[in-house]
Scaffold this motif. Structure first.
Motif, PDB file in Angstrom:
ATOM      1  N   GLY A  32       0.001   6.444  -6.135  1.00 58.60           N
ATOM      2  CA  GLY A  32       0.747   7.418  -5.347  1.00 58.60           C
ATOM      3  C   GLY A  32       0.711   7.153  -3.857  1.00 58.60           C
ATOM      4  N   TYR A  33      -0.402   6.616  -3.370  1.00 58.93           N
ATOM      5  CA  TYR A  33      -0.563   6.449  -1.918  1.00 58.93           C
ATOM      6  C   TYR A  33      -0.015   5.108  -1.436  1.00 58.93           C
ATOM      7  CZ  TYR A  33      -2.714   6.941   2.682  1.00 58.93           C
ATOM      8  OH  TYR A  33      -2.918   7.057   4.032  1.00 58.93           O
ATOM      9  N   TYR A  34      -0.249   4.046  -2.216  1.00 57.34           N
ATOM     10  CA  TYR A  34       0.200   2.708  -1.801  1.00 57.34           C
ATOM     11  C   TYR A  34       1.442   2.324  -2.598  1.00 57.34           C
ATOM     12  CZ  TYR A  34      -4.418   2.377   0.345  1.00 57.34           C
ATOM     13  OH  TYR A  34      -5.532   2.600   1.102  1.00 57.34           O
ATOM     14  N   LYS A  35       2.570   2.268  -1.921  1.00 59.66           N
ATOM     15  CA  LYS A  35       3.830   1.982  -2.601  1.00 59.66           C
ATOM     16  C   LYS A  35       3.831   0.597  -3.228  1.00 59.66           C
ATOM     17  CE  LYS A  35       8.804   2.414  -1.908  1.00 59.66           C
ATOM     18  NZ  LYS A  35       9.891   2.701  -0.934  1.00 59.66           N
ATOM     19  N   ARG A  36       3.152  -0.358  -2.586  1.00 60.92           N
ATOM     20  CA  ARG A  36       3.150  -1.731  -3.094  1.00 60.92           C
ATOM     21  C   ARG A  36       2.372  -1.870  -4.405  1.00 60.92           C
ATOM     22  NH1 ARG A  36      -0.317  -1.536   1.241  1.00 60.92           N
ATOM     23  NH2 ARG A  36      -2.479  -2.197   0.868  1.00 60.92           N
ATOM     24  N   LEU A  37       1.443  -0.915  -4.674  1.00 55.94           N
ATOM     25  CA  LEU A  37       0.675  -0.937  -5.916  1.00 55.94           C
ATOM     26  C   LEU A  37       1.301  -0.064  -7.006  1.00 55.94           C
ATOM     27  CD1 LEU A  37      -2.990  -0.652  -4.543  1.00 55.94           C
ATOM     28  CD2 LEU A  37      -1.795  -2.717  -5.303  1.00 55.94           C
ATOM     29  N   ASP A  38       2.229   0.779  -6.601  1.00 58.78           N
ATOM     30  CA  ASP A  38       2.798   1.762  -7.533  1.00 58.78           C
ATOM     31  C   ASP A  38       3.422   1.099  -8.751  1.00 58.78           C
ATOM     32  OD1 ASP A  38       3.598   4.151  -8.599  1.00 58.78           O
ATOM     33  OD2 ASP A  38       5.329   4.399  -7.288  1.00 58.78           O
ATOM     34  N   GLY A  39       4.255   0.095  -8.513  1.00 64.11           N
ATOM     35  CA  GLY A  39       4.950  -0.545  -9.625  1.00 64.11           C
ATOM     36  C   GLY A  39       3.999  -1.227 -10.598  1.00 64.11           C
ATOM     37  N   ILE A  40       3.011  -1.934 -10.082  1.00 70.72           N
ATOM     38  CA  ILE A  40       2.064  -2.658 -10.941  1.00 70.72           C
ATOM     39  C   ILE A  40       1.251  -1.686 -11.788  1.00 70.72           C
ATOM     40  CG2 ILE A  40       0.081  -4.210 -10.958  1.00 70.72           C
ATOM     41  CD1 ILE A  40       1.118  -5.345  -8.298  1.00 70.72           C
ATOM     42  N   ILE A  41       0.690  -0.670 -11.125  1.00 71.22           N
ATOM     43  CA  ILE A  41      -0.182   0.279 -11.830  1.00 71.22           C
ATOM     44  C   ILE A  41       0.603   1.075 -12.857  1.00 71.22           C
ATOM     45  CG2 ILE A  41      -1.591   2.348 -11.560  1.00 71.22           C
ATOM     46  CD1 ILE A  41      -2.515   1.236  -8.872  1.00 71.22           C
ATOM     47  N   MET A  42       1.774   1.552 -12.497  1.00 70.49           N
ATOM     48  CA  MET A  42       2.528   2.411 -13.412  1.00 70.49           C
ATOM     49  C   MET A  42       3.090   1.614 -14.594  1.00 70.49           C
ATOM     50  SD  MET A  42       1.744   5.171 -12.225  1.00 70.49           S
ATOM     51  CE  MET A  42       2.538   6.114 -13.517  1.00 70.49           C
ATOM     52  N   ARG A  43       3.350   0.335 -14.410  1.00 72.15           N
ATOM     53  CA  ARG A  43       3.786  -0.461 -15.572  1.00 72.15           C
ATOM     54  C   ARG A  43       2.626  -0.627 -16.556  1.00 72.15           C
ATOM     55  NH1 ARG A  43       7.195   0.550 -12.736  1.00 72.15           N
ATOM     56  NH2 ARG A  43       6.957   2.364 -14.096  1.00 72.15           N
ATOM     57  N   PHE A  44       1.405  -0.770 -16.016  1.00 74.27           N
ATOM     58  CA  PHE A  44       0.217  -0.829 -16.879  1.00 74.27           C
ATOM     59  C   PHE A  44       0.046   0.493 -17.624  1.00 74.27           C
ATOM     60  CE2 PHE A  44      -4.368   0.235 -17.166  1.00 74.27           C
ATOM     61  CZ  PHE A  44      -4.723  -0.662 -18.152  1.00 74.27           C
ATOM     62  N   VAL A  45       0.245   1.593 -16.912  1.00 74.15           N
ATOM     63  CA  VAL A  45       0.153   2.918 -17.532  1.00 74.15           C
ATOM     64  C   VAL A  45       1.225   3.083 -18.601  1.00 74.15           C
ATOM     65  CG1 VAL A  45       0.457   5.394 -17.107  1.00 74.15           C
ATOM     66  CG2 VAL A  45      -0.953   4.020 -15.561  1.00 74.15           C
ATOM     67  N   ASP A  46       2.441   2.629 -18.318  1.00 65.17           N
ATOM     68  CA  ASP A  46       3.528   2.706 -19.306  1.00 65.17           C
ATOM     69  C   ASP A  46       3.193   1.883 -20.551  1.00 65.17           C
ATOM     70  OD1 ASP A  46       4.997   4.330 -17.648  1.00 65.17           O
ATOM     71  OD2 ASP A  46       6.194   2.692 -16.799  1.00 65.17           O
TER      72      ASP A  46
END
Length: 299
Positions: free
Chosen positions: A122-136
């Motif tokens: 949520g805080y770092y936009k550059r990490l958002d895509g990587i982390i949320m794809r792992f969550v997905d």
């Protein structure tokens, strides 16, 4: 005389001491009758788990071979005995301890992982895509199947059940925290702190995380219900607690062959699971309403 009148008016107009947010939430919560009933059940389970050795007359694995399959309300065994002559009340009490320990440890580990991932995404936009794809990716598996897959790789034991359910809890928590962070970090005071040069770690821990507490508390409470139910399901399938453990799901599994002759062997632990899961769900619903500032309660 005038000064006395002013003094009395000042006393009457003196503002009441403001209650803390915890007290306000508790006052709202106890107005919810279902939530109060759920709290009573959870408190009873806690007391059973803590004082187990003092409220039972037998050991959970103690076999009385001359008293096998006694029905409910038998002398000395008010919930009957199982096919090995073990006291059902004793095993039920010790099973509460297993359910609580597994539930608390699993939820705490899952929250730790989910909160960390959610804050970073949520805080770092550059990490958002990587982390949320792992969550997905974790969400792509149905929860119970993901837990079964993890246990199949690690082996059958109650410790591996804790690991499996902890991993299962991470994606749900991460999504909730991420959503809260995206909302909070747009607030003016957060932007002001950034402009003043405050460190990201300080902003995240001291200002963003406390504002995400409400949804996290609700998630944790309702997750306890899912964890207890999942632990019982895995033990019933033979993937969790192994005999002679008094875990409730394992007790149901052991009693399924005696459904017609001794139905209490299945019904007693089944009712225990139902009540505890119901209790955590209604308390979670009550907390969600109590933490909602737009929810109005009758005085």
């Amino acid at each position: 005389m005038a000064s006395e009148i002013v003094t009395e008016q000042q006393v009457k107009m003196k503002p009441k001491k403001k209650e803390s947010q915890v007290v306000q939430v508790f006052r709202k919560l106890i107005k919810n009758k279902l939530a109060v009933f759920g709290l009573m059940i959870i408190t009873l389970q806690l007391l059973m788990a803590i004082f187990a050795p003092f409220i039972v007359a037998y050991e959970p694995d103690e076999q009385i071979l001359e008293a096998t399959e006694l029905p409910i309300a038998s002398e000395g065994h008010w919930l009957g005995t199982d096919n090995y002559g073990r006291d059902m009340w004793t095993r039920l009490v010790y099973g509460a301890r297993i359910s609580l320990v597994v539930g608390i440890i699993s939820v705490v580990i899952g929250l730790a992982g989910g909160i960390t991932l959610g804050l970073l995404a949520g805080y770092y936009k550059r990490l958002d895509g990587i982390i949320m794809r792992f969550v997905d990716l974790l969400f792509a598996f149905p929860g119970i199947l993901l837990a079964m897959l993890i246990i199949a790789m690690l082996g059958t034991s109650i410790v591996n059940v804790v690991i499996a359910i902890s991993i299962w809890s991470i994606p749900g928590c991460a999504r909730i925290v991420r959503g809260s962070v995206l909302s909070v970090k747009k607030q003016e005071y957060i932007l002001a702190m950034k402009s003043l040069g405050a460190k990201d770690s300080r902003i995240i821990i001291k200002h963003i995380l406390p504002n995400c507490a409400a949804p996290i508390i609700v998630f944790a409470t309702m997750r306890m219900a899912t964890t207890i139910l999942s632990t019982s399901a895995l033990s019933f399938l033979g993937l969790g607690a192994q005999p002679p453990s008094p875990e409730w799901g394992a007790m149901i599994s052991a009693g399924q062959d005696y459904m017609w002759t001794s139905p209490h062997m299945t019904i007693v632990p089944g009712i225990a699971i139902m009540l505890v899961v119901f209790a955590f769900n209604v308390v979670g619903d009550g907390l969600r309403d109590a933490l909602d500032p737009n929810m109005e309660y009758p005085e």
